[in-house]
Design a protein around this motif. Structure first.
Motif, PDB file in Angstrom:
ATOM      1  N   ASP A 106       0.816  -1.224   0.000  1.00  0.00           N
ATOM      2  CA  ASP A 106       0.000   0.000   0.000  1.00  0.00           C
ATOM      3  C   ASP A 106       0.846   1.269   0.000  1.00  0.00           C
ATOM      4  OD1 ASP A 106      -2.180  -1.660   0.094  1.00  0.00           O
ATOM      5  OD2 ASP A 106      -2.411  -1.529   2.268  1.00  0.00           O
ATOM      6  N   ALA A 107       2.170   1.106   0.063  1.00  0.00           N
ATOM      7  CA  ALA A 107       3.106   2.237   0.000  1.00  0.00           C
ATOM      8  C   ALA A 107       2.812   3.292   1.058  1.00  0.00           C
ATOM      9  CB  ALA A 107       3.085   2.874  -1.399  1.00  0.00           C
ATOM     10  N   ARG A 108       2.446   2.855   2.238  1.00  0.00           N
ATOM     11  CA  ARG A 108       2.167   3.789   3.323  1.00  0.00           C
ATOM     12  C   ARG A 108       3.457   4.136   4.071  1.00  0.00           C
ATOM     13  NH1 ARG A 108      -3.563   2.472   6.340  1.00  0.00           N
ATOM     14  NH2 ARG A 108      -4.887   2.575   4.492  1.00  0.00           N
ATOM     15  N   PRO A 109       3.550   5.316   4.636  1.00  0.00           N
ATOM     16  CA  PRO A 109       4.712   5.659   5.467  1.00  0.00           C
ATOM     17  C   PRO A 109       4.787   4.724   6.684  1.00  0.00           C
ATOM     18  CG  PRO A 109       3.430   7.615   4.910  1.00  0.00           C
ATOM     19  CD  PRO A 109       2.605   6.441   4.502  1.00  0.00           C
ATOM     20  N   LEU A 110       5.972   4.594   7.235  1.00  0.00           N
ATOM     21  CA  LEU A 110       6.192   3.652   8.319  1.00  0.00           C
ATOM     22  C   LEU A 110       5.291   3.943   9.524  1.00  0.00           C
ATOM     23  CD1 LEU A 110       7.776   1.317   9.574  1.00  0.00           C
ATOM     24  CD2 LEU A 110       9.511   2.974  10.299  1.00  0.00           C
ATOM     25  N   ALA A 111       5.239   5.194   9.953  1.00  0.00           N
ATOM     26  CA  ALA A 111       4.434   5.530  11.130  1.00  0.00           C
ATOM     27  C   ALA A 111       2.969   5.176  10.907  1.00  0.00           C
ATOM     28  CB  ALA A 111       4.587   7.016  11.465  1.00  0.00           C
ATOM     29  N   GLU A 112       2.467   5.424   9.711  1.00  0.00           N
ATOM     30  CA  GLU A 112       1.071   5.120   9.401  1.00  0.00           C
ATOM     31  C   GLU A 112       0.850   3.610   9.332  1.00  0.00           C
ATOM     32  OE1 GLU A 112      -2.104   5.907   5.754  1.00  0.00           O
ATOM     33  OE2 GLU A 112      -0.432   7.305   6.081  1.00  0.00           O
ATOM     34  N   ALA A 113       1.814   2.897   8.767  1.00  0.00           N
ATOM     35  CA  ALA A 113       1.698   1.440   8.678  1.00  0.00           C
ATOM     36  C   ALA A 113       1.652   0.810  10.062  1.00  0.00           C
ATOM     37  CB  ALA A 113       2.868   0.878   7.880  1.00  0.00           C
ATOM     38  N   VAL A 114       2.500   1.297  10.945  1.00  0.00           N
ATOM     39  CA  VAL A 114       2.513   0.750  12.314  1.00  0.00           C
ATOM     40  C   VAL A 114       1.215   1.088  13.036  1.00  0.00           C
ATOM     41  CG1 VAL A 114       3.654   0.871  14.557  1.00  0.00           C
ATOM     42  CG2 VAL A 114       5.024   0.773  12.464  1.00  0.00           C
ATOM     43  N   ALA A 115       0.744   2.318  12.888  1.00  0.00           N
ATOM     44  CA  ALA A 115      -0.495   2.711  13.558  1.00  0.00           C
ATOM     45  C   ALA A 115      -1.668   1.852  13.100  1.00  0.00           C
ATOM     46  CB  ALA A 115      -0.786   4.193  13.301  1.00  0.00           C
ATOM     47  N   THR A 116      -1.709   1.547  11.814  1.00  0.00           N
ATOM     48  CA  THR A 116      -2.782   0.688  11.297  1.00  0.00           C
ATOM     49  C   THR A 116      -2.695  -0.710  11.893  1.00  0.00           C
ATOM     50  OG1 THR A 116      -2.844   1.926   9.220  1.00  0.00           O
ATOM     51  CG2 THR A 116      -3.807  -0.282   9.220  1.00  0.00           C
ATOM     52  N   ALA A 117      -1.486  -1.258  11.965  1.00  0.00           N
ATOM     53  CA  ALA A 117      -1.302  -2.592  12.532  1.00  0.00           C
ATOM     54  C   ALA A 117      -1.648  -2.613  14.016  1.00  0.00           C
ATOM     55  CB  ALA A 117       0.131  -3.062  12.317  1.00  0.00           C
ATOM     56  N   VAL A 118      -1.324  -1.541  14.722  1.00  0.00           N
ATOM     57  CA  VAL A 118      -1.670  -1.458  16.146  1.00  0.00           C
ATOM     58  C   VAL A 118      -3.176  -1.535  16.322  1.00  0.00           C
ATOM     59  CG1 VAL A 118      -1.737   0.103  18.131  1.00  0.00           C
ATOM     60  CG2 VAL A 118       0.399  -0.239  16.882  1.00  0.00           C
ATOM     61  N   GLY A 119      -3.907  -0.850  15.462  1.00  0.00           N
ATOM     62  CA  GLY A 119      -5.357  -0.916  15.536  1.00  0.00           C
ATOM     63  C   GLY A 119      -5.906  -2.301  15.278  1.00  0.00           C
TER      64      GLY A 119
END
Length: 327
Positions: A106-119
């Motif tokens: 999805d080519a998301r930035p790292l911080a956004e990718a981690v936040a999504t996974a945390v959710g």
């Protein structure tokens, strides 16, 4: 470490087998950005490494996940470490796989990718929180008394005598005496009593309440809760395992140690009070004849102020606690 294949080809069975093999393995994951998965069963951890990006992921309060920025030659690398609990390797793997999918597909930035996974994996990444301040102070008081008992009784007898973590009526059972340890950060000796049984002596067994006053201090004159726990663990010696089990029962987790940064000091010499027929306690025996259907009442708490009450001497073999605590 040995090389492996592509992360997206790993089934739960494969991950479990790699974990059970007990040998560290490194799996390079082609894609943009490049990622590497490291499985380290010996350390109980999974590691994801990828290109460093700003902003950094906001995971400072997560219980089982850490973030590190590390140097790899001329490049900066972001490393996300997952501590794996018993039977949770697939969950930890799934969490890192979700981050990789967000990054590469999805080519998301790292911080956004981690936040999504945390959710998506809230059980794994449950936010850390310290014990409430009242429980922190209460645990400190019990540990100070336990530390003294290790000197007076020996580690095995002292740890065995500590009944507070076992949800028993009283904190310590020492010989023919029971001891309830109460701590406060108040200027007065005001203590919260929980329930109708906490200050109910057992038949034929004297009960003593030990009052400890604590105050916030400086690192030079006080100790944090983790520092006190570390000292007590050293004194426990071979009883470390039994001690740690009781600490866990009270809600202590070593991963949360950095959340306890307040140094505490003993404000004044601890005092002891005999819990006898003249002591101001609310108990089932005292209320039984006055309150109809007393068994239908629960969660009773009250405060007792012992500041102006005459103390008593502690019995043998704990008679020197007051002097010891001031050393």
């Amino acid at each position: 470490m040995t090389d492996g294949g592509n992360l997206h080809q790993l089934s739960d069975e494969t991950v479990a087998a790699l974990w059970a093999a007990a040998a560290p393995v490194e799996l390079p994951l082609p894609g943009v950005p490049p990622c590497t998965l490291q499985i380290d069963p010996g350390a109980g951890t999974l590691h994801l490494r990828t290109a460093y990006q700003l902003p950094e992921p906001d995971i400072g309060t997560l219980r089982n996940v850490d973030f590190h920025a590390v140097a790899d030659g001329h490049d900066d690398v972001a490393e996300i470490v997952v501590r794996v609990n018993d039977g949770g390797v697939q969950i930890g793997y799934g969490f890192l796989a979700a981050i990789i999918s967000q990054l590469q597909q999805d080519a998301r930035p790292l911080a956004e990718a981690v936040a999504t996974a945390v959710g998506q994996f809230r059980n794994l990444t449950m936010a850390r929180s310290p014990l409430p301040i009242e429980r922190e102070i209460g645990l400190l008081g019990e540990l100070l008394f336990l530390d003294y008992c290790m000197t007076a009784l020996g580690p095995q007898a002292a740890v065995s005598a500590w009944h507070g973590p076992l949800a028993e009526e009283h904190d310590f059972a020492i010989g023919s005496v029971h001891v309830e340890v109460k701590s406060t950060a108040s200027d007065r000796r005001v203590h919260v009593i929980h329930g109708l049984d906490q200050l109910e002596p057992l038949t034929g067994v004297p009960l003593v309440l030990v009052s400890i006053q604590l105050t916030r201090s400086s690192p030079d004159s006080g100790r944090t809760l983790p520092a006190v726990i570390a000292a007590v663990r050293v004194h426990a010696g071979a009883q470390r395992g039994a001690l740690d089990a009781k600490l866990a029962a009270l809600g202590w987790d070593d991963f949360d140690a950095d959340l306890y940064d307040t140094p505490w000091a003993v404000r004044s010499a601890p005092l002891a009070y005999a819990v006898d027929e003249d002591f101001p306690a609310i108990t089932s025996n005292r209320l039984g004849g006055a309150v109809p259907h007393l068994g239908q009442i629960s969660d009773v708490s009250y405060r007792v102020d012992l500041t102006d009450r005459d103390p008593t001497a502690l019995p043998h073999p704990i008679q020197d606690f007051t002097e010891w605590s001031q050393q």
